[in-house]
Write an enzyme that holds these catalytic residues in place. Structure first.
Site, PDB file in Angstrom:
ATOM      1  N   HIS A   1      43.184  35.985  46.112  1.00  0.00           N
ATOM      2  CA  HIS A   1      43.002  35.539  44.536  1.00  0.00           C
ATOM      3  C   HIS A   1      41.669  34.639  44.324  1.00  0.00           C
ATOM      4  O   HIS A   1      41.481  33.595  44.568  1.00  0.00           O
ATOM      5  CB  HIS A   1      43.775  34.665  43.950  1.00  0.00           C
ATOM      6  CG  HIS A   1      45.201  35.509  43.671  1.00  0.00           C
ATOM      7  ND1 HIS A   1      45.515  35.905  42.425  1.00  0.00           N
ATOM      8  CD2 HIS A   1      46.316  35.630  44.491  1.00  0.00           C
ATOM      9  CE1 HIS A   1      46.617  36.448  42.316  1.00  0.00           C
ATOM     10  NE2 HIS A   1      47.443  36.581  43.620  1.00  0.00           N
TER      11      HIS A   1
ATOM     12  N   CYS B   1      45.029  41.181  43.905  1.00  0.00           N
ATOM     13  CA  CYS B   1      46.589  41.158  44.362  1.00  0.00           C
ATOM     14  C   CYS B   1      47.398  42.045  43.836  1.00  0.00           C
ATOM     15  O   CYS B   1      47.200  43.498  44.460  1.00  0.00           O
ATOM     16  CB  CYS B   1      47.097  39.604  43.810  1.00  0.00           C
ATOM     17  SG  CYS B   1      48.750  39.300  44.755  1.00  0.00           S
TER      18      CYS B   1
ATOM     19  N   GLU C   1      39.900  34.021  42.041  1.00  0.00           N
ATOM     20  CA  GLU C   1      39.893  33.221  40.647  1.00  0.00           C
ATOM     21  C   GLU C   1      40.404  31.714  40.967  1.00  0.00           C
ATOM     22  O   GLU C   1      39.947  30.963  40.142  1.00  0.00           O
ATOM     23  CB  GLU C   1      40.383  33.737  39.554  1.00  0.00           C
ATOM     24  CG  GLU C   1      41.966  33.911  39.319  1.00  0.00           C
ATOM     25  CD  GLU C   1      42.721  34.738  40.409  1.00  0.00           C
ATOM     26  OE1 GLU C   1      42.189  35.462  41.153  1.00  0.00           O
ATOM     27  OE2 GLU C   1      43.755  34.757  40.643  1.00  0.00           O
TER      28      GLU C   1
END
Ligand SMILES: *[C@@H]1O[C@H](CO)[C@@H](O)[C@H](O)[C@H]1NC(C)=O
Ligand SMILES: *[C@@H]1O[C@H](CO)[C@@H](O)[C@H](O)[C@H]1NC(C)=O
Length: 319
Positions: free
Chosen positions: A246, A135, A248
Protein backbone atom coordinates in the site's frame (compact mmCIF):
# COMPACT_ATOMS: atom_id res chain seq x y z
CA UNK A 1 29.79 18.57 -16.36
CA UNK A 2 26.33 19.56 -17.47
CA UNK A 3 27.61 21.57 -20.42
CA UNK A 4 29.15 18.58 -22.24
CA UNK A 5 26.18 18.18 -24.53
CA UNK A 6 26.12 21.87 -25.40
CA UNK A 7 29.80 22.24 -26.16
CA UNK A 8 29.80 19.14 -28.34
CA UNK A 9 26.87 20.58 -30.15
CA UNK A 10 28.26 24.05 -30.73
CA UNK A 11 31.79 22.96 -31.56
CA UNK A 12 30.82 20.45 -34.20
CA UNK A 13 29.43 21.71 -37.47
CA UNK A 14 27.64 18.46 -38.09
CA UNK A 15 25.93 18.49 -34.73
CA UNK A 16 24.94 22.11 -35.19
CA UNK A 17 22.91 21.28 -38.24
CA UNK A 18 21.13 18.55 -36.25
CA UNK A 19 20.35 21.16 -33.59
CA UNK A 20 18.99 23.56 -36.16
CA UNK A 21 16.76 21.01 -37.80
CA UNK A 22 15.48 19.60 -34.51
CA UNK A 23 12.36 21.70 -34.08
CA UNK A 24 10.85 20.30 -37.25
CA UNK A 25 12.04 16.76 -36.61
CA UNK A 26 10.89 16.41 -33.00
CA UNK A 27 7.48 14.82 -32.86
CA UNK A 28 5.41 16.88 -30.46
CA UNK A 29 3.70 14.38 -28.18
CA UNK A 30 0.54 15.86 -26.80
CA UNK A 31 0.44 16.07 -23.02
CA UNK A 32 -2.60 16.47 -20.83
CA UNK A 33 -1.59 18.45 -17.75
CA UNK A 34 -5.06 18.25 -16.21
CA UNK A 35 -5.52 14.51 -15.76
CA UNK A 36 -8.48 12.97 -13.98
CA UNK A 37 -8.00 9.50 -12.54
CA UNK A 38 -11.09 7.39 -11.88
CA UNK A 39 -11.40 5.45 -8.62
CA UNK A 40 -14.02 2.71 -8.26
CA UNK A 41 -15.86 2.91 -4.96
CA UNK A 42 -15.74 -0.08 -2.59
CA UNK A 43 -18.75 -1.82 -1.12
CA UNK A 44 -19.19 -1.14 2.60
CA UNK A 45 -19.23 -4.40 4.53
CA UNK A 46 -18.09 -3.18 7.94
CA UNK A 47 -21.14 -2.67 10.21
CA UNK A 48 -19.73 0.53 11.76
CA UNK A 49 -19.41 2.11 8.32
CA UNK A 50 -22.88 1.20 7.08
CA UNK A 51 -24.73 4.23 8.52
CA UNK A 52 -22.61 6.50 6.29
CA UNK A 53 -23.24 4.98 2.87
CA UNK A 54 -23.30 1.87 0.70
CA UNK A 55 -19.90 2.44 -0.91
CA UNK A 56 -16.75 4.29 0.10
CA UNK A 57 -13.25 5.36 -0.90
CA UNK A 58 -10.62 5.86 1.81
CA UNK A 59 -9.38 9.46 1.48
CA UNK A 60 -5.75 8.23 1.52
CA UNK A 61 -6.06 7.01 -2.09
CA UNK A 62 -7.55 10.32 -3.17
CA UNK A 63 -4.80 12.35 -1.50
CA UNK A 64 -2.22 10.01 -3.04
CA UNK A 65 -3.47 10.74 -6.57
CA UNK A 66 -3.92 14.44 -5.86
CA UNK A 67 -0.33 14.60 -4.58
CA UNK A 68 0.85 13.39 -7.99
CA UNK A 69 -0.95 16.25 -9.75
CA UNK A 70 -4.22 14.59 -10.63
CA UNK A 71 -7.85 15.12 -9.85
CA UNK A 72 -10.08 12.22 -8.89
CA UNK A 73 -13.44 11.04 -10.16
CA UNK A 74 -15.23 8.59 -7.88
CA UNK A 75 -16.99 5.91 -9.93
CA UNK A 76 -20.01 4.17 -8.43
CA UNK A 77 -20.71 0.49 -8.91
CA UNK A 78 -24.37 0.85 -9.85
CA UNK A 79 -24.16 2.36 -13.33
CA UNK A 80 -25.00 0.78 -16.70
CA UNK A 81 -22.38 -0.50 -19.14
CA UNK A 82 -23.13 2.45 -21.42
CA UNK A 83 -22.53 4.89 -18.58
CA UNK A 84 -19.16 3.27 -17.84
CA UNK A 85 -18.24 3.44 -21.53
CA UNK A 86 -18.99 7.17 -21.44
CA UNK A 87 -16.95 7.68 -18.28
CA UNK A 88 -14.03 5.84 -19.88
CA UNK A 89 -13.92 8.46 -22.66
CA UNK A 90 -13.53 11.23 -20.06
CA UNK A 91 -10.98 9.91 -17.54
CA UNK A 92 -7.23 9.49 -18.00
CA UNK A 93 -6.54 6.43 -15.90
CA UNK A 94 -8.03 4.11 -13.31
CA UNK A 95 -6.96 3.20 -9.77
CA UNK A 96 -8.30 -0.08 -8.38
CA UNK A 97 -8.07 0.21 -4.61
CA UNK A 98 -7.79 -2.35 -1.84
CA UNK A 99 -10.72 -3.95 -0.05
CA UNK A 100 -12.25 -7.36 0.50
CA UNK A 101 -14.76 -8.48 -2.13
CA UNK A 102 -15.17 -11.46 -4.43
CA UNK A 103 -12.79 -11.00 -7.37
CA UNK A 104 -15.12 -12.63 -9.88
CA UNK A 105 -18.73 -12.10 -8.79
CA UNK A 106 -18.81 -8.74 -6.96
CA UNK A 107 -20.01 -5.48 -8.51
CA UNK A 108 -16.49 -4.15 -8.00
CA UNK A 109 -15.07 -7.03 -10.07
CA UNK A 110 -17.72 -6.57 -12.77
CA UNK A 111 -17.02 -2.86 -13.19
CA UNK A 112 -13.24 -3.34 -13.03
CA UNK A 113 -13.46 -5.98 -15.78
CA UNK A 114 -15.49 -3.64 -17.97
CA UNK A 115 -12.88 -0.86 -17.63
CA UNK A 116 -10.03 -3.34 -18.07
CA UNK A 117 -11.49 -4.56 -21.38
CA UNK A 118 -12.06 -0.99 -22.57
CA UNK A 119 -8.46 -0.13 -21.63
CA UNK A 120 -7.03 -3.11 -23.51
CA UNK A 121 -8.93 -2.20 -26.67
CA UNK A 122 -8.01 1.50 -26.32
CA UNK A 123 -4.30 0.83 -25.79
CA UNK A 124 -4.27 -1.59 -28.73
CA UNK A 125 -5.67 1.22 -30.87
CA UNK A 126 -2.98 3.68 -29.69
CA UNK A 127 -5.25 5.40 -27.16
CA UNK A 128 -3.03 5.34 -24.05
CA UNK A 129 -4.91 4.47 -20.85
CA UNK A 130 -3.14 3.42 -17.61
CA UNK A 131 -4.49 1.24 -14.80
CA UNK A 132 -2.98 0.81 -11.34
CA UNK A 133 -4.07 -1.89 -8.88
CA UNK A 134 -3.19 -1.67 -5.20
CA UNK A 135 -3.50 -4.77 -2.96
CA UNK A 136 -6.87 -6.27 -3.92
CA UNK A 137 -6.70 -4.08 -7.03
CA UNK A 138 -3.52 -5.87 -8.06
CA UNK A 139 -5.05 -9.25 -7.25
CA UNK A 140 -7.99 -8.32 -9.46
CA UNK A 141 -5.66 -7.42 -12.34
CA UNK A 142 -4.08 -10.89 -12.09
CA UNK A 143 -7.55 -12.50 -12.19
CA UNK A 144 -8.44 -10.47 -15.29
CA UNK A 145 -5.19 -11.28 -17.08
CA UNK A 146 -5.09 -14.96 -16.08
CA UNK A 147 -8.81 -15.44 -16.69
CA UNK A 148 -9.11 -17.16 -13.32
CA UNK A 149 -8.49 -16.64 -9.63
CA UNK A 150 -4.99 -17.90 -8.78
CA UNK A 151 -4.80 -16.53 -5.25
CA UNK A 152 -3.53 -18.66 -2.40
CA UNK A 153 -2.80 -17.95 1.25
CA UNK A 154 0.13 -15.53 1.47
CA UNK A 155 -0.63 -13.74 4.72
CA UNK A 156 1.37 -10.61 5.44
CA UNK A 157 -0.99 -8.77 7.76
CA UNK A 158 0.10 -5.48 9.30
CA UNK A 159 3.77 -5.85 8.48
CA UNK A 160 6.16 -3.47 6.72
CA UNK A 161 8.73 -5.10 4.43
CA UNK A 162 11.59 -4.16 2.09
CA UNK A 163 11.10 -5.30 -1.51
CA UNK A 164 13.09 -8.18 -2.95
CA UNK A 165 13.62 -6.57 -6.36
CA UNK A 166 14.11 -8.75 -9.43
CA UNK A 167 16.59 -8.00 -12.24
CA UNK A 168 13.64 -6.67 -14.29
CA UNK A 169 12.99 -3.99 -11.65
CA UNK A 170 16.21 -2.24 -12.63
CA UNK A 171 15.01 -1.74 -16.21
CA UNK A 172 11.35 -1.14 -15.27
CA UNK A 173 9.27 1.97 -15.95
CA UNK A 174 7.91 2.21 -12.39
CA UNK A 175 11.33 2.54 -10.78
CA UNK A 176 13.04 4.39 -13.64
CA UNK A 177 13.16 7.84 -11.98
CA UNK A 178 14.22 6.53 -8.56
CA UNK A 179 17.51 7.87 -7.18
CA UNK A 180 20.04 5.08 -6.55
CA UNK A 181 19.94 5.71 -2.79
CA UNK A 182 16.16 5.22 -2.72
CA UNK A 183 16.33 1.99 -4.74
CA UNK A 184 18.85 0.73 -2.20
CA UNK A 185 16.59 1.79 0.68
CA UNK A 186 13.61 0.03 -0.93
CA UNK A 187 15.56 -3.24 -0.87
CA UNK A 188 16.90 -2.82 2.66
CA UNK A 189 14.35 -0.90 4.74
CA UNK A 190 10.77 -1.87 5.59
CA UNK A 191 9.13 0.79 3.38
CA UNK A 192 6.12 -1.18 2.09
CA UNK A 193 3.03 -1.71 4.26
CA UNK A 194 1.38 -5.11 3.78
CA UNK A 195 -2.20 -5.85 4.83
CA UNK A 196 -3.29 -9.01 3.05
CA UNK A 197 -4.10 -12.68 3.55
CA UNK A 198 -4.08 -13.81 -0.07
CA UNK A 199 -1.79 -13.18 -3.01
CA UNK A 200 -0.19 -14.68 -6.08
CA UNK A 201 2.72 -16.97 -5.28
CA UNK A 202 5.87 -16.49 -7.34
CA UNK A 203 5.64 -20.15 -8.37
CA UNK A 204 2.05 -19.61 -9.58
CA UNK A 205 3.08 -16.50 -11.50
CA UNK A 206 5.99 -18.29 -13.18
CA UNK A 207 3.82 -21.25 -14.15
CA UNK A 208 0.96 -19.20 -15.60
CA UNK A 209 1.57 -18.37 -19.26
CA UNK A 210 -0.93 -15.49 -19.28
CA UNK A 211 0.62 -13.71 -16.29
CA UNK A 212 4.17 -14.42 -17.47
CA UNK A 213 3.61 -13.01 -20.92
CA UNK A 214 1.58 -10.02 -19.72
CA UNK A 215 3.58 -8.74 -16.74
CA UNK A 216 7.18 -8.24 -15.71
CA UNK A 217 7.65 -9.40 -12.12
CA UNK A 218 9.47 -6.53 -10.39
CA UNK A 219 9.51 -7.62 -6.75
CA UNK A 220 8.69 -10.50 -4.44
CA UNK A 221 8.25 -10.95 -0.70
CA UNK A 222 7.97 -13.77 1.79
CA UNK A 223 4.66 -14.29 3.64
CA UNK A 224 4.24 -15.32 7.26
CA UNK A 225 3.70 -18.94 6.11
CA UNK A 226 6.93 -18.87 4.08
CA UNK A 227 5.20 -18.53 0.70
CA UNK A 228 7.01 -16.26 -1.78
CA UNK A 229 4.47 -13.86 -3.23
CA UNK A 230 4.37 -11.39 -6.11
CA UNK A 231 4.58 -7.85 -4.71
CA UNK A 232 5.10 -5.53 -7.71
CA UNK A 233 4.21 -6.08 -11.38
CA UNK A 234 4.30 -3.97 -14.52
CA UNK A 235 2.62 -4.64 -17.87
CA UNK A 236 5.04 -5.48 -20.68
CA UNK A 237 2.90 -4.03 -23.44
CA UNK A 238 0.18 -2.22 -21.50
CA UNK A 239 0.52 0.62 -18.96
CA UNK A 240 -0.99 -1.57 -16.23
CA UNK A 241 0.71 -1.75 -12.83
CA UNK A 242 0.12 -3.62 -9.61
CA UNK A 243 1.42 -3.58 -6.05
CA UNK A 244 0.39 -6.06 -3.37
CA UNK A 245 1.41 -3.46 -0.76
CA UNK A 246 0.00 0.00 0.00
CA UNK A 247 2.03 3.02 -1.18
CA UNK A 248 -0.71 5.47 -0.10
CA UNK A 249 -0.44 4.66 3.63
CA UNK A 250 3.13 5.96 3.87
CA UNK A 251 1.91 9.53 3.68
CA UNK A 252 -1.79 9.46 4.48
CA UNK A 253 -2.60 6.91 7.17
CA UNK A 254 -1.51 7.19 10.78
CA UNK A 255 -3.13 4.57 13.03
CA UNK A 256 -0.35 3.92 15.53
CA UNK A 257 -1.23 0.22 15.97
CA UNK A 258 -0.82 -0.35 12.21
CA UNK A 259 2.61 -0.65 10.62
CA UNK A 260 2.48 2.29 8.24
CA UNK A 261 6.01 3.29 7.17
CA UNK A 262 6.53 7.04 7.66
CA UNK A 263 10.28 7.47 7.28
CA UNK A 264 11.73 9.92 4.77
CA UNK A 265 12.46 7.08 2.36
CA UNK A 266 8.94 5.69 2.84
CA UNK A 267 7.48 9.10 1.98
CA UNK A 268 9.76 9.43 -1.07
CA UNK A 269 8.74 5.99 -2.30
CA UNK A 270 5.06 6.88 -2.02
CA UNK A 271 5.57 10.29 -3.67
CA UNK A 272 7.51 8.93 -6.64
CA UNK A 273 4.98 6.19 -7.36
CA UNK A 274 2.09 8.67 -7.24
CA UNK A 275 4.01 11.00 -9.57
CA UNK A 276 4.80 8.11 -11.88
CA UNK A 277 1.23 6.91 -12.25
CA UNK A 278 -0.27 10.38 -12.62
CA UNK A 279 2.32 11.10 -15.29
CA UNK A 280 1.08 8.05 -17.15
CA UNK A 281 -2.35 9.67 -16.92
CA UNK A 282 -0.98 12.81 -18.61
CA UNK A 283 -0.46 10.72 -21.72
CA UNK A 284 -4.20 10.11 -22.00
CA UNK A 285 -6.11 12.75 -23.94
CA UNK A 286 -9.59 11.65 -22.85
CA UNK A 287 -11.62 14.60 -21.62
CA UNK A 288 -15.03 15.67 -20.39
CA UNK A 289 -17.50 17.21 -22.82
CA UNK A 290 -17.56 20.53 -20.99
CA UNK A 291 -16.26 22.19 -17.77
CA UNK A 292 -19.64 21.83 -16.02
CA UNK A 293 -19.73 18.09 -16.60
CA UNK A 294 -16.15 17.79 -15.38
CA UNK A 295 -16.79 19.86 -12.24
CA UNK A 296 -19.84 17.85 -11.25
CA UNK A 297 -17.98 14.56 -11.71
CA UNK A 298 -15.02 15.25 -9.45
CA UNK A 299 -14.45 14.15 -5.85
CA UNK A 300 -14.51 17.83 -4.78
CA UNK A 301 -18.31 17.53 -4.66
CA UNK A 302 -17.97 15.23 -1.65
CA UNK A 303 -16.70 15.76 1.87
CA UNK A 304 -14.70 13.06 3.62
CA UNK A 305 -15.86 11.93 7.04
CA UNK A 306 -13.52 11.70 10.02
CA UNK A 307 -13.24 7.94 10.56
CA UNK A 308 -10.15 7.68 12.75
CA UNK A 309 -12.22 6.58 15.75
CA UNK A 310 -14.09 3.70 14.05
CA UNK A 311 -11.90 2.50 11.13
CA UNK A 312 -8.20 2.08 10.37
CA UNK A 313 -8.49 5.10 8.07
CA UNK A 314 -8.25 8.75 9.05
CA UNK A 315 -10.87 9.99 6.61
CA UNK A 316 -13.29 8.21 4.29
CA UNK A 317 -15.49 9.38 1.42
CA UNK A 318 -18.92 7.72 1.51
CA UNK A 319 -21.32 7.43 -1.44
C1 LIG B 1 14.45 -12.93 -3.52
O1 LIG B 1 14.04 -13.40 -4.79
C2 LIG B 1 14.84 -14.44 -5.31
C3 LIG B 1 14.32 -14.77 -6.69
O2 LIG B 1 14.18 -13.60 -7.46
C4 LIG B 1 14.77 -15.64 -4.40
O3 LIG B 1 15.60 -16.65 -4.89
C5 LIG B 1 15.19 -15.24 -2.99
O4 LIG B 1 14.98 -16.34 -2.11
C6 LIG B 1 14.39 -14.06 -2.51
N1 LIG B 1 14.88 -13.61 -1.22
C7 LIG B 1 14.10 -13.16 -0.25
C8 LIG B 1 14.77 -12.76 1.00
O5 LIG B 1 12.88 -13.10 -0.36
C1 LIG C 1 -16.20 9.52 16.23
O1 LIG C 1 -15.94 10.85 16.56
C2 LIG C 1 -16.98 11.78 16.18
C3 LIG C 1 -16.53 13.17 16.58
O2 LIG C 1 -15.40 13.54 15.89
C4 LIG C 1 -18.27 11.41 16.88
O3 LIG C 1 -19.31 12.26 16.44
C5 LIG C 1 -18.63 9.97 16.56
O4 LIG C 1 -19.75 9.56 17.31
C6 LIG C 1 -17.48 9.04 16.89
N1 LIG C 1 -17.80 7.71 16.43
C7 LIG C 1 -17.62 6.62 17.16
C8 LIG C 1 -18.05 5.33 16.57
O5 LIG C 1 -17.13 6.66 18.27
Amino acid sequence: MASTGFSTCFLSACCLCVCKSMPTQVHQQAVNDRPVIGVLTQIVSDEVMKPFGRTYIPASYVKYLESGGSRVMPIRLTLTDTEYENIFKKINGLLLIGGAVNLETSDFARVAKLFYNLAVVANDAGDFFPIWGTCMGMQLLTVLVAGKNLLTKTTAENIALPLNLTTEAYSSRIFTDFPTALIKAVTQEPLTGNFHHYGVEVKTFNENVNLQSFFYLLSTNVAENGAHFVSTIEGKKYPFYGVQWHPEVNRFQWKSNLNFPHSRHAVQLSSLLAEFFVNEGRRSLHHFDNPEEEASSLIYNYTPVYAGNFTGYEQVYFF
